[in-house]
Design a protein around this motif. Sequence first.
Motif, mmCIF file in Angstrom:
data_model
loop_
_atom_site.group_PDB
_atom_site.id
_atom_site.type_symbol
_atom_site.label_atom_id
_atom_site.label_comp_id
_atom_site.label_asym_id
_atom_site.label_seq_id
_atom_site.Cartn_x
_atom_site.Cartn_y
_atom_site.Cartn_z
ATOM 1 N N ALA A 142 0.816 -1.209 0.000
ATOM 2 C CA ALA A 142 0.000 0.000 0.000
ATOM 3 C C ALA A 142 0.853 1.263 0.000
ATOM 4 O O ALA A 142 0.439 2.292 -0.539
ATOM 5 N N LEU A 143 2.052 1.225 0.592
ATOM 6 C CA LEU A 143 2.913 2.412 0.582
ATOM 7 C C LEU A 143 3.324 2.764 -0.843
ATOM 8 O O LEU A 143 3.304 3.936 -1.236
ATOM 9 N N VAL A 144 3.702 1.753 -1.603
ATOM 10 C CA VAL A 144 4.053 1.972 -3.010
ATOM 11 C C VAL A 144 2.843 2.502 -3.767
ATOM 12 O O VAL A 144 2.942 3.451 -4.557
ATOM 13 N N GLY A 145 1.676 1.915 -3.525
ATOM 14 C CA GLY A 145 0.457 2.355 -4.204
ATOM 15 C C GLY A 145 0.118 3.793 -3.905
ATOM 16 O O GLY A 145 -0.253 4.573 -4.792
ATOM 17 N N ILE A 146 0.233 4.195 -2.632
ATOM 18 C CA ILE A 146 -0.054 5.580 -2.248
ATOM 19 C C ILE A 146 0.896 6.547 -2.939
ATOM 20 O O ILE A 146 0.481 7.571 -3.495
ATOM 21 N N ALA A 147 2.189 6.238 -2.925
ATOM 22 C CA ALA A 147 3.184 7.143 -3.504
ATOM 23 C C ALA A 147 3.003 7.286 -5.011
ATOM 24 O O ALA A 147 3.134 8.398 -5.560
ATOM 25 N N LEU A 148 2.707 6.194 -5.699
ATOM 26 C CA LEU A 148 2.507 6.258 -7.150
ATOM 27 C C LEU A 148 1.201 6.976 -7.492
ATOM 28 O O LEU A 148 1.141 7.755 -8.456
ATOM 29 N N PHE A 149 0.153 6.727 -6.713
ATOM 30 C CA PHE A 149 -1.130 7.384 -6.971
ATOM 31 C C PHE A 149 -1.012 8.896 -6.772
ATOM 32 O O PHE A 149 -1.492 9.684 -7.602
ATOM 33 N N LEU A 150 -0.385 9.314 -5.686
ATOM 34 C CA LEU A 150 -0.206 10.749 -5.450
ATOM 35 C C LEU A 150 0.666 11.386 -6.528
ATOM 36 O O LEU A 150 0.440 12.537 -6.920
ATOM 37 N N SER A 151 1.651 10.647 -7.021
ATOM 38 C CA SER A 151 2.492 11.156 -8.113
ATOM 39 C C SER A 151 1.651 11.397 -9.360
ATOM 40 O O SER A 151 1.774 12.442 -10.019
ATOM 41 N N SER A 152 0.794 10.441 -9.685
ATOM 42 C CA SER A 152 -0.085 10.581 -10.847
ATOM 43 C C SER A 152 -1.026 11.766 -10.679
ATOM 44 O O SER A 152 -1.187 12.589 -11.583
ATOM 45 N N LEU A 153 -1.638 11.862 -9.508
ATOM 46 C CA LEU A 153 -2.596 12.932 -9.241
ATOM 47 C C LEU A 153 -1.916 14.299 -9.310
ATOM 48 O O LEU A 153 -2.465 15.251 -9.873
ATOM 49 N N ALA A 154 -0.708 14.382 -8.768
ATOM 50 C CA ALA A 154 0.020 15.653 -8.768
ATOM 51 C C ALA A 154 0.413 16.070 -10.184
ATOM 52 O O ALA A 154 0.303 17.245 -10.551
ATOM 53 N N GLN A 155 0.871 15.107 -10.967
ATOM 54 C CA GLN A 155 1.283 15.429 -12.331
ATOM 55 C C GLN A 155 0.105 15.825 -13.218
ATOM 56 O O GLN A 155 0.230 16.700 -14.077
ATOM 57 N N LYS A 156 -1.048 15.187 -12.992
ATOM 58 C CA LYS A 156 -2.225 15.493 -13.813
ATOM 59 C C LYS A 156 -2.921 16.769 -13.355
ATOM 60 O O LYS A 156 -3.644 17.400 -14.135
ATOM 61 N N GLY A 157 -2.747 17.134 -12.097
ATOM 62 C CA GLY A 157 -3.351 18.352 -11.586
ATOM 63 C C GLY A 157 -4.871 18.314 -11.569
ATOM 64 O O GLY A 157 -5.526 19.339 -11.758
ATOM 65 N N CYS A 158 -5.449 17.139 -11.336
ATOM 66 C CA CYS A 158 -6.904 17.017 -11.346
ATOM 67 C C CYS A 158 -7.414 16.528 -9.994
ATOM 68 O O CYS A 158 -6.634 16.128 -9.130
ATOM 69 N N LYS A 159 -8.725 16.562 -9.818
ATOM 70 C CA LYS A 159 -9.348 16.008 -8.635
ATOM 71 C C LYS A 159 -9.394 14.483 -8.753
ATOM 72 O O LYS A 159 -9.336 13.935 -9.853
ATOM 73 N N VAL A 160 -9.558 13.812 -7.607
ATOM 74 C CA VAL A 160 -9.600 12.349 -7.610
ATOM 75 C C VAL A 160 -10.804 11.857 -8.405
ATOM 76 O O VAL A 160 -10.709 10.896 -9.178
#
Length: 463
Positions: free
Chosen positions: A348-366
Amino acid sequence: MTLIKSISGIRGTIGGRPGDTLNPLDIVKFTTAYATYIRRSGKSTSNKIVVGRDARISGQMVCNIVCGTLLGMGYDVVNIGLATTPTTELAVTMCGADGGIIITASHNPRQWNALKLLNNLGEFLDKDAGNEVLSIAEKEDFDYADVDNVGKYTEDDTFDQRHIDSVLALRLVDTESIRKAGFRVIVDSINSVGGIILPKLLDKLGVAYTILNGEANGDFAHNPEPLQKNLTGIMDEMAKGGYDLGIVVDPDVDRLAFICEDGKMFGEEYTLVSVADYVLSHTPGNTVSNLSSTRALRDVTEKHAGTYSASAVGEVNVTTKMKEVGAVIGGEGNGGVIYPESHYGRDALVGIALFLSSLAQKGCKVSELRATFPDYSIAKNRIDLTASTDVDAILVKVKEMFAADPTACVNDIDGVKIDFPDSWVHLRKSNTEPIIRVYSEADTMEKADALGKQLMQVVYDMQ
């Protein structure tokens, strides 16, 4: 009271009579059988075994017995204490140990505990190895160490930080973008080890957070399986506003579910889908999930010109298929993300870090990110088994029902899965609970549930 012996490990309820539950005598027996297997495998080079546990009420008791038994078998024990499943997996390789035992019953309720068994790669034992452990336990073919060869005991609490450091070092974890995004999240750590390690990870990522059920006392505030029906507390908090993301883990932090900023479920099936989409956009390649996982991963993989493959249910089956096809990302639809650049285990730690990276790069809401993926609905039902239930006969009956249907494709590598052009249904006996799982997927929840209920009625008619 229940004791389940399978290649996935030894799992049961605490208390009761030997042979019927996970009690001290059976803990000794199966720990001894595991140590005997490791010794006989020819891969014992360090004479060292790692032990970690989640925060279950019974955890300290079970841990003391496991560690003492391993010492009695002549193994040196590295007790890493309260630790997630992926942390313990990584600790095996970081220590150069011969194996590891994780004391956790994952998503099961508080009265359960289990021994999950690892090889020297920090991965779950495969089918042959698991069966060999069960055979040794059945025969009680044991030989304990004499007084001059009893193992040595050490404790090491550094592995949470070492795990976090390894996550931050991953090439696709964009810590700079995450920090700049200024995310505010709320985390339900279900009174277990997630409440210890996730704040440390989020601090390193520069994410503001609130922790629900953060005391790691094993007295779970709700059913610990991270399904929508169990998560009304965090969903209600999200719906009040002020958070960008809700994060939910199970007691041993190998499963991961997200909640959108409006308080609606992102969908545990879409944890892997979203992370895979991010990984594939940077690292083209193949993916794997199990037969009970959403078709959305196949769709996303093909969008990125990769090939999707399905495995039997069970983490070791997924990782075996991932290695076979060279998958760059894989996992399970229960919110389990397996990223080989880190290790072959749900994390889950890897999943959280990758998901937040994607969200930050896309600049969108979840919620906006969720809307970019194919929309399927999975109904997850279960049938409690009775002593007279003949599961094999039920599966044969199901296969016969659809054998002549030209629109149906039947797969029986793990239970029975029937694929239709616009839906599927999968029946299989659980490795971890005395139940038959009935998962079904369609373009609406109503259609998915109706398909699952149709197959469930077949089972009820045969009991």
